[in-house]
Design an enzyme around this catalytic site. Structure first.
Site, short mmCIF file in Angstrom:
data_model
loop_
_atom_site.label_atom_id
_atom_site.label_comp_id
_atom_site.label_asym_id
_atom_site.label_seq_id
_atom_site.Cartn_x
_atom_site.Cartn_y
_atom_site.Cartn_z
CG LEU A 20 -2.00 -1.06 1.26
CD1 LEU A 20 -2.67 -1.07 2.62
CD2 LEU A 20 -3.02 -0.78 0.17
N GLY A 21 2.05 1.16 0.59
CA GLY A 21 2.91 2.34 0.67
C GLY A 21 4.30 1.94 1.15
N GLY A 23 7.66 3.10 3.41
CA GLY A 23 8.03 4.04 4.47
C GLY A 23 9.51 3.96 4.78
CE LYS A 24 14.44 7.95 8.71
NZ LYS A 24 14.34 8.85 9.85
CG PHE A 25 11.60 3.39 10.53
CD1 PHE A 25 11.03 4.65 10.43
CD2 PHE A 25 12.78 3.24 11.22
CE1 PHE A 25 11.64 5.74 11.03
CE2 PHE A 25 13.40 4.33 11.82
CZ PHE A 25 12.82 5.58 11.73
N GLY A 26 10.01 0.76 6.82
CA GLY A 26 9.42 -0.47 6.30
C GLY A 26 8.16 -0.15 5.52
CB VAL A 28 1.80 -0.02 4.57
CG1 VAL A 28 0.52 -0.33 5.32
CG2 VAL A 28 2.56 1.09 5.26
CE LYS A 43 5.41 1.97 8.58
NZ LYS A 43 5.32 3.39 8.19
CG ASP A 139 4.59 13.91 12.29
OD1 ASP A 139 4.98 12.79 11.92
OD2 ASP A 139 4.84 14.96 11.66
O1 LIG Z 1 -0.24 5.31 4.18
C1 LIG Z 1 0.27 4.50 3.37
O2 LIG Z 1 1.47 4.42 3.06
C2 LIG Z 1 -0.59 3.62 2.67
N1 LIG Z 1 -1.91 3.26 3.19
N2 LIG Z 1 -2.91 3.16 2.30
C3 LIG Z 1 -4.00 2.70 2.91
C4 LIG Z 1 -3.69 2.48 4.25
N3 LIG Z 1 -4.45 2.01 5.27
C5 LIG Z 1 -3.87 1.93 6.46
N4 LIG Z 1 -2.57 2.29 6.71
C6 LIG Z 1 -1.81 2.74 5.70
N5 LIG Z 1 -0.53 3.11 5.97
C7 LIG Z 1 0.04 3.03 7.30
C8 LIG Z 1 -0.39 4.23 8.14
C9 LIG Z 1 0.20 4.15 9.52
C10 LIG Z 1 -0.49 4.10 10.69
N6 LIG Z 1 0.29 4.07 11.79
C11 LIG Z 1 1.58 4.08 11.52
N7 LIG Z 1 2.55 4.07 12.53
C12 LIG Z 1 3.88 4.08 12.25
O3 LIG Z 1 4.33 4.06 11.12
N8 LIG Z 1 4.65 4.11 13.38
C13 LIG Z 1 6.04 4.15 13.40
C14 LIG Z 1 6.82 3.82 12.30
C15 LIG Z 1 8.20 3.89 12.42
C16 LIG Z 1 8.80 4.28 13.61
C17 LIG Z 1 7.97 4.61 14.68
CL1 LIG Z 1 8.67 5.12 16.13
C18 LIG Z 1 6.61 4.54 14.57
S1 LIG Z 1 1.86 4.14 9.84
C19 LIG Z 1 -2.36 2.85 4.42
#
Ligand SMILES: O=C(O)Cn1ncc2ncnc(NCCc3cnc(NC(=O)Nc4cccc(Cl)c4)s3)c21
Length: 274
Positions: A20-21, A23-26, A28, A43, A139
């Site tokens: 789905l996406g 991210g920096k640490f991994g 989804v 995630k 944030d």
């Molecule tokens: O958004 C997208 O890329 C794609 N996408 N599309 C649909 C969709 N439906 C649900 N979730 C998505 N994405 C994840 C959203 C998050 C929620 N909570 C998070 N928490 C987190 O990343 N914490 C975190 C990470 C690294 C270090 C630390 Cl300390 C904390 S990420 C979705």
């Protein structure tokens, strides 16, 4: 459900779908829990990356904070589990994805006033709920806003949330565009931080770019400290008035969320959804 917290989950409880996406640490992934066929977003976070980024405590705090939050405009964190080198967050799936992609699909990369007001009203309700639990998100930016199946806004990623009042412990990473003056000077901050970010988001929804954006980072910092905002002519007087009441240097002087939800610009445009 509470059961989601108690039983321990494992990766082979899920069928993994498309990414789905990233991210920096991994990344989804779309995923389906096998026993219930329930669709979630999974995630994946690599422990080595979390360790290198020195953010494990932030992740623990996010899991702790999120496990007590239940609100229609806050993306649910149903649970988590880990294996040898990864941590997995089991998240509510937001079927219409990232709001900032929707924003940049619009002509002029901006939303009409009614749509912007609906999003701001949803954010104000969700933030009032968080602040009542002494949680500040810290944030708020378009990248952390998702859209549900019916286009409803969901605040996601409480990776920077804390209990208020607080002091920043970490160097800021990512854009400072949404941060208030007190965060730039490392002063103590409280829930009024989110009021500033709400004003920045409202400006960006209506204008297509955040108010303090500049070529140089130093210029952005200066414009934030001096609250240097210019309002394009297409903005209604009510919209300008509400933004002006949120982008105030002194946190205590910012319009509280109750005032936001009663503001003429919100009542006029988002009335039916209040
Ligand atoms: O958004 C997208 O890329 C794609 N996408 N599309 C649909 C969709 N439906 C649900 N979730 C998505 N994405 C994840 C959203 C998050 C929620 N909570 C998070 N928490 C987190 O990343 N914490 C975190 C990470 C690294 C270090 C630390 Cl300390 C904390 S990420 C979705």
């Amino acid at each position: 459900s509470a059961a989601a917290q108690d039983r321990s989950w494992r990766l082979d409880d899920f069928d993994i779908g498309r990414p789905l996406g990233k991210g920096k640490f991994g990344n989804v992934y779309l995923a389906r829990e096998k026993a219930s066929a329930y669709i979630v977003a999974l995630k994946v976070l690599y422990k080595a990356q979390l360790c290198k980024g020195n953010v494990e405590h932030q992740l623990r705090r996010e899991i702790e904070i999120q496990s007590h939050l239940r609100h229609p405009h806050i993306l649910r964190l149903f649970g988590y589990f880990h294996d040898a080198n990864r941590v997995f967050l089991i998240l509510e799936y937001a079927a219409r994805g990232e709001l900032y992609k929707e924003l940049h699909r619009q002509p002029g990369s901006r939303f009409p006033e009614a749509r912007s007001a609906t999003y701001i009203a949803s954010l104000a309700h969700a933030l009032a709920y968080c602040h009542a639990k002494s949680v500040i998100h810290r944030d708020l930016k378009p990248e952390n806003l998702l859209l549900g199946l019916r286009g409803e806004l969901k605040i996601a990623d409480f990776g920077w949330s804390v209990h208020s009042p607080a002091n920043r412990r970490h160097t800021l990473c990512g854009t400072p565009d949404y941060l208030p003056p007190e965060m730039l000077s490392g002063q103590e901050h409280d829930h009024t931080l989110d009021l500033w970010s709400l004003g920045v988001l409202m400006y960006e929804f209506l204008c297509g770019a955040p108010p303090f954006e500049a070529e140089e980072l130093t210029d952005t910092y200066r414009r934030i400290r001096q609250v240097q905002v210019t309002y394009p002519p297409h903005l209604s007087d009510d919209a300008v008035d509400l933004i002006r009441r949120l982008l105030v240097k002194e946190g205590k002087q910012r319009l509280p969320l109750s005032g936001v939800l009663r503001h003429p610009w919100i009542v006029k445009h988002a009335g039916p959804t209040l």
